[in-house]
Design a protein around this motif. Structure first.
Motif, PDB file in Angstrom:
ATOM      1  N   ARG A 211       0.784  -1.153  -0.085  1.00  0.00           N
ATOM      2  CA  ARG A 211       0.076   0.031  -0.159  1.00  0.00           C
ATOM      3  C   ARG A 211       0.949   1.212  -0.178  1.00  0.00           C
ATOM      4  NH1 ARG A 211      -3.124   0.518   5.806  1.00  0.00           N
ATOM      5  NH2 ARG A 211      -3.884   2.426   4.658  1.00  0.00           N
ATOM      6  N   TYR A 212       2.133   1.115   0.486  1.00  0.00           N
ATOM      7  CA  TYR A 212       2.954   2.253   0.500  1.00  0.00           C
ATOM      8  C   TYR A 212       3.839   2.174  -0.886  1.00  0.00           C
ATOM      9  CZ  TYR A 212       1.495   2.199   5.374  1.00  0.00           C
ATOM     10  OH  TYR A 212       0.466   2.121   6.478  1.00  0.00           O
ATOM     11  N   ASP A 213       3.820   1.541  -1.747  1.00  0.00           N
ATOM     12  CA  ASP A 213       4.821   1.361  -2.646  1.00  0.00           C
ATOM     13  C   ASP A 213       4.664   2.624  -3.897  1.00  0.00           C
ATOM     14  OD1 ASP A 213       5.656  -0.895  -1.988  1.00  0.00           O
ATOM     15  OD2 ASP A 213       4.719  -2.316  -3.289  1.00  0.00           O
ATOM     16  N   ASP A 214       3.603   3.215  -3.687  1.00  0.00           N
ATOM     17  CA  ASP A 214       3.095   4.200  -4.759  1.00  0.00           C
ATOM     18  C   ASP A 214       4.228   5.461  -4.454  1.00  0.00           C
ATOM     19  OD1 ASP A 214       2.449   6.485  -6.418  1.00  0.00           O
ATOM     20  OD2 ASP A 214       0.078   5.928  -6.179  1.00  0.00           O
ATOM     21  N   SER A 215       4.932   6.061  -5.406  1.00  0.00           N
ATOM     22  CA  SER A 215       5.950   6.990  -4.986  1.00  0.00           C
ATOM     23  C   SER A 215       5.231   8.355  -5.112  1.00  0.00           C
ATOM     24  CB  SER A 215       6.995   7.266  -6.057  1.00  0.00           C
ATOM     25  OG  SER A 215       6.553   7.312  -7.401  1.00  0.00           O
ATOM     26  N   SER A 216       3.793   8.477  -5.079  1.00  0.00           N
ATOM     27  CA  SER A 216       3.191   9.761  -5.046  1.00  0.00           C
ATOM     28  C   SER A 216       3.272  10.527  -3.831  1.00  0.00           C
ATOM     29  CB  SER A 216       1.559   9.561  -5.352  1.00  0.00           C
ATOM     30  OG  SER A 216       1.127   8.802  -4.337  1.00  0.00           O
ATOM     31  N   THR A 217       3.084  11.860  -3.675  1.00  0.00           N
ATOM     32  CA  THR A 217       3.368  12.667  -2.434  1.00  0.00           C
ATOM     33  C   THR A 217       2.392  11.917  -1.502  1.00  0.00           C
ATOM     34  OG1 THR A 217       3.993  14.524  -3.590  1.00  0.00           O
ATOM     35  CG2 THR A 217       3.259  14.847  -1.480  1.00  0.00           C
ATOM     36  N   ALA A 218       1.033  11.819  -1.890  1.00  0.00           N
ATOM     37  CA  ALA A 218      -0.131  11.164  -1.085  1.00  0.00           C
ATOM     38  C   ALA A 218       0.269   9.919  -0.254  1.00  0.00           C
ATOM     39  CB  ALA A 218      -1.393  11.133  -1.500  1.00  0.00           C
ATOM     40  N   GLN A 219       1.099   8.916  -0.995  1.00  0.00           N
ATOM     41  CA  GLN A 219       1.268   7.887  -0.317  1.00  0.00           C
ATOM     42  C   GLN A 219       2.660   8.050   0.680  1.00  0.00           C
ATOM     43  OE1 GLN A 219       0.271   4.562  -0.419  1.00  0.00           O
ATOM     44  NE2 GLN A 219      -1.521   5.784  -1.460  1.00  0.00           N
ATOM     45  N   ARG A 220       3.444   9.095   0.201  1.00  0.00           N
ATOM     46  CA  ARG A 220       4.743   9.040   1.218  1.00  0.00           C
ATOM     47  C   ARG A 220       4.102   9.986   2.572  1.00  0.00           C
ATOM     48  NH1 ARG A 220       7.104  11.035  -3.574  1.00  0.00           N
ATOM     49  NH2 ARG A 220       6.713  13.027  -2.941  1.00  0.00           N
ATOM     50  N   ASN A 221       3.351  10.723   2.255  1.00  0.00           N
ATOM     51  CA  ASN A 221       2.711  11.356   3.376  1.00  0.00           C
ATOM     52  C   ASN A 221       2.094  10.327   4.384  1.00  0.00           C
ATOM     53  OD1 ASN A 221       3.549  13.765   2.858  1.00  0.00           O
ATOM     54  ND2 ASN A 221       1.794  14.414   1.858  1.00  0.00           N
ATOM     55  N   LEU A 222       1.251   9.416   3.768  1.00  0.00           N
ATOM     56  CA  LEU A 222       0.214   8.435   4.397  1.00  0.00           C
ATOM     57  C   LEU A 222       1.562   7.478   5.398  1.00  0.00           C
ATOM     58  CD1 LEU A 222      -2.294   6.937   5.021  1.00  0.00           C
ATOM     59  CD2 LEU A 222      -1.516   5.578   3.015  1.00  0.00           C
ATOM     60  N   TRP A 223       2.693   6.894   4.573  1.00  0.00           N
ATOM     61  CA  TRP A 223       3.489   6.355   5.159  1.00  0.00           C
ATOM     62  C   TRP A 223       4.286   7.061   6.413  1.00  0.00           C
ATOM     63  CZ3 TRP A 223       5.300   2.143   6.724  1.00  0.00           C
ATOM     64  CH2 TRP A 223       6.706   2.021   7.524  1.00  0.00           C
ATOM     65  N   THR A 224       4.694   8.393   6.154  1.00  0.00           N
ATOM     66  CA  THR A 224       5.239   9.074   7.372  1.00  0.00           C
ATOM     67  C   THR A 224       4.152   9.045   8.446  1.00  0.00           C
ATOM     68  OG1 THR A 224       6.098  10.300   5.711  1.00  0.00           O
ATOM     69  CG2 THR A 224       5.838  11.403   7.940  1.00  0.00           C
ATOM     70  N   ARG A 225       2.871   9.389   8.262  1.00  0.00           N
ATOM     71  CA  ARG A 225       1.984   9.311   9.490  1.00  0.00           C
ATOM     72  C   ARG A 225       1.827   8.058  10.147  1.00  0.00           C
ATOM     73  NH1 ARG A 225      -3.404  10.508   7.042  1.00  0.00           N
ATOM     74  NH2 ARG A 225      -3.890   8.439   7.202  1.00  0.00           N
ATOM     75  N   HIS A 226       1.647   7.164   9.306  1.00  0.00           N
ATOM     76  CA  HIS A 226       1.445   5.818  10.034  1.00  0.00           C
ATOM     77  C   HIS A 226       2.917   5.295  10.600  1.00  0.00           C
ATOM     78  CE1 HIS A 226      -1.989   4.624   7.076  1.00  0.00           C
ATOM     79  NE2 HIS A 226      -2.254   5.116   8.027  1.00  0.00           N
ATOM     80  N   SER A 227       3.857   5.474  10.102  1.00  0.00           N
ATOM     81  CA  SER A 227       5.320   5.300  10.595  1.00  0.00           C
ATOM     82  C   SER A 227       5.562   5.841  12.061  1.00  0.00           C
ATOM     83  CB  SER A 227       6.482   5.340   9.999  1.00  0.00           C
ATOM     84  OG  SER A 227       6.440   6.719   9.509  1.00  0.00           O
ATOM     85  N   VAL A 228       5.089   6.843  12.119  1.00  0.00           N
ATOM     86  CA  VAL A 228       5.216   7.983  13.213  1.00  0.00           C
ATOM     87  C   VAL A 228       4.485   7.389  14.358  1.00  0.00           C
ATOM     88  CG1 VAL A 228       5.065  10.153  14.311  1.00  0.00           C
ATOM     89  CG2 VAL A 228       6.298   9.747  12.144  1.00  0.00           C
ATOM     90  N   LEU A 229       3.131   7.058  13.813  1.00  0.00           N
ATOM     91  CA  LEU A 229       2.335   6.745  15.006  1.00  0.00           C
ATOM     92  C   LEU A 229       2.519   5.266  15.368  1.00  0.00           C
ATOM     93  CD1 LEU A 229      -0.265   8.280  16.503  1.00  0.00           C
ATOM     94  CD2 LEU A 229       0.707   9.363  14.381  1.00  0.00           C
ATOM     95  N   ARG A 230       2.960   4.322  14.522  1.00  0.00           N
ATOM     96  CA  ARG A 230       3.392   3.085  14.992  1.00  0.00           C
ATOM     97  C   ARG A 230       4.398   3.174  16.040  1.00  0.00           C
ATOM     98  NH1 ARG A 230       3.515  -0.233   9.190  1.00  0.00           N
ATOM     99  NH2 ARG A 230       1.305   0.112   8.707  1.00  0.00           N
ATOM    100  N   ARG A 231       5.452   4.198  15.879  1.00  0.00           N
ATOM    101  CA  ARG A 231       6.730   3.908  16.636  1.00  0.00           C
ATOM    102  C   ARG A 231       6.401   4.704  17.837  1.00  0.00           C
ATOM    103  NH1 ARG A 231      11.974   4.578  14.821  1.00  0.00           N
ATOM    104  NH2 ARG A 231      12.450   4.762  16.958  1.00  0.00           N
ATOM    105  N   LEU A 232       5.534   5.646  17.938  1.00  0.00           N
ATOM    106  CA  LEU A 232       4.943   6.154  19.351  1.00  0.00           C
ATOM    107  C   LEU A 232       4.032   5.272  20.215  1.00  0.00           C
ATOM    108  CD1 LEU A 232       3.979   9.877  18.313  1.00  0.00           C
ATOM    109  CD2 LEU A 232       5.959   9.207  19.520  1.00  0.00           C
ATOM    110  N   VAL A 233       3.156   4.626  19.710  1.00  0.00           N
ATOM    111  CA  VAL A 233       2.336   3.560  20.461  1.00  0.00           C
ATOM    112  C   VAL A 233       3.061   2.316  20.801  1.00  0.00           C
ATOM    113  CG1 VAL A 233       0.266   4.775  19.600  1.00  0.00           C
ATOM    114  CG2 VAL A 233       1.147   2.699  18.362  1.00  0.00           C
ATOM    115  N   ASP A 234       4.136   1.930  20.019  1.00  0.00           N
ATOM    116  CA  ASP A 234       4.732   0.688  20.145  1.00  0.00           C
ATOM    117  C   ASP A 234       5.974   0.715  21.023  1.00  0.00           C
ATOM    118  OD1 ASP A 234       3.710  -1.882  19.747  1.00  0.00           O
ATOM    119  OD2 ASP A 234       5.126  -2.339  18.103  1.00  0.00           O
ATOM    120  N   ASP A 235       7.022   1.695  20.921  1.00  0.00           N
ATOM    121  CA  ASP A 235       8.172   1.746  21.503  1.00  0.00           C
ATOM    122  C   ASP A 235       8.019   2.263  22.836  1.00  0.00           C
ATOM    123  OD1 ASP A 235       8.899   0.295  19.156  1.00  0.00           O
ATOM    124  OD2 ASP A 235      10.089   1.919  18.415  1.00  0.00           O
ATOM    125  N   PRO A 236       8.957   1.969  23.567  1.00  0.00           N
ATOM    126  CA  PRO A 236       8.852   2.825  24.950  1.00  0.00           C
ATOM    127  C   PRO A 236       9.398   4.164  24.723  1.00  0.00           C
ATOM    128  CG  PRO A 236       9.620   0.778  25.297  1.00  0.00           C
ATOM    129  CD  PRO A 236       9.696   0.802  23.773  1.00  0.00           C
TER     130      PRO A 236
END
Length: 384
Positions: A211-236
């Motif tokens: 779902r993040y393979d698309d190089s469009s700006t929207a997909q990059r922004n989506l990955w950034t949002r998801h990756s940041v929140l994943r780190r915050l909720v999953d890492d101490p």
């Protein structure tokens, strides 16, 4: 809105927040093991599912009739500090042999809704032989021990349930009679990866999300949002220097900060921000799968002692072993499991592993240094 409406809205938001945090701590909730938690998630599954999808890009499957809720916490950063653990042996982590047997056992369990421990052991023996793996030999106690650990792990998660006999009986009696009921759907839900393992050759491909393979700006922004929140909720702890430029820019932007604080607030948590990084705090400790500091294990006690030692400056791993050896000498009746040869080294390793898992220490070429988050546990001197 009426007073009753306000109360209902408040109750819903509180239950949604609790459900989110429960799933963060236990991504697999079963009605049998946690009836109240499962019932809450079942009732509030729509807003909880939307929260995980929008903020983290994670899928939540709630099966009311089957009696389980499974949060698929996909990540591109497999965490070695959170291994599968044995129900016996003090919760020791799975070794390579147990992981191998776990995969084979899960594959064999898909054959039908019921099986016996003897039949399953024979199928595993045949499969390991045919597939060119180290053959499973149920005549050896160490092999039976690994096999039992795998079944107890699956039993704990509800994938198999003994309806006659006990799993542990197989340890001393290879001809033990144990009958299992198998939940094949739940067996397949245990694996939380976006790509089927049989179709890839490496871990990187296994965790790749198309779902993040698309190089469009929207997909990059989506990955950034998801990756940041994943780190915050999953890492101490999330340190700024561990984030990418895009992730740091997102957290520094007004829109990114607003989105993060909204997500954190819905989950019933607070975000502590420091110059070095971020810590997501759950005051009720619902989202916490393990606590530190805590005296529920010898390793956690040793970790706190080692952390205090690191407060005086960096140390080598050998220095920490010496510190642990002194601790064992001072308290001869404590930590009896670490009294054999090499016990001090094992206790130091276990304590250091905890410090690394909690983001409190870092090891570089044998040198151990304390990280900024460790300041939360510093002992302050009292002055008149």
């Amino acid at each position: 809105m009426s007073r009753t409406g306000n109360q209902l809205a408040r109750l819903e938001s509180e239950e949604v927040a609790r459900g989110i945090r429960m799933l963060l701590a236990s991504p697999l909730l079963t009605a049998e093991r946690e009836p109240d938690g499962f019932d809450l998630v079942r009732r509030r599954r729509e807003p909880i599912t939307k929260w995980f999808d929008f903020y983290c890009g994670w899928r939540l499957h709630v099966e009311p009739r089957a009696g389980y809720a499974r949060l698929t916490k996909t990540t591109d950063r497999p965490d070695p500090t959170r291994p599968a653990r044995r129900a016996r042996s003090g919760g020791a982590p799975f070794d390579r042999r147990r992981y191998t047997l776990l995969c084979v056992v899960c594959a064999e369990l898909l054959a039908g809704p019921a099986t016996t421990i003897g039949l399953l052991a024979d199928r595993v023996r045949q499969t390991t032989t045919v597939e060119g793996m180290p053959p499973f030999d149920p005549s050896r106690r160490d092999e039976r021990s690994a096999f039992v650990d795998v079944l107890l792990f699956l039993q704990h998660h509800g994938a198999v349930k003994p309806v006659d006999g006990t799993t542990e009986s197989f340890l001393d009696h290879p001809d033990a009679k144990v009958l299992y009921r198998v939940d094949a759907t739940l067996v397949t839900r245990l694996l939380a990866v976006p790509t089927a393992p049989s179709t890839v050759d490496d871990v990187g491909s296994l965790t790749r999300e198309n779902r993040y393979d698309d190089s469009s700006t929207a997909q990059r922004n989506l990955w950034t949002r998801h990756s940041v929140l994943r780190r915050l909720v999953d890492d101490p702890v999330v340190y700024r220097d561990e984030l990418t430029d895009d992730q740091r820019a997102f957290l520094a932007s007004p829109s990114g900060r607003k989105l993060v604080h909204t997500a954190v607030g819905i989950a019933g948590c607070t975000l502590e921000e420091r110059a070095e990084g971020f810590v997501l705090v759950d005051a009720d400790a619902i989202a916490t799968d393990t606590r530190f500091p805590d005296d529920d294990s010898h390793a956690k006690v040793a970790a706190l002692i080692l952390l205090d030692r690191l407060g005086h400056g960096d140390a080598s791993e050998d220095d920490l072993v010496a510190e642990t050896d002194q601790l064992l000498t001072r308290f001869p009746n404590w930590a009896k499991a670490y009294r054999s040869d090499g016990g001090a080294a094992r206790l130091a390793d276990d304590g250091l592993a905890l410090l690394r898992a909690f983001g409190l220490a870092r090891v570089d070429d044998g040198n151990v240094s304390r990280l900024p988050a460790a300041a939360r546990y510093a002992v302050e001197e009292l002055h008149d």
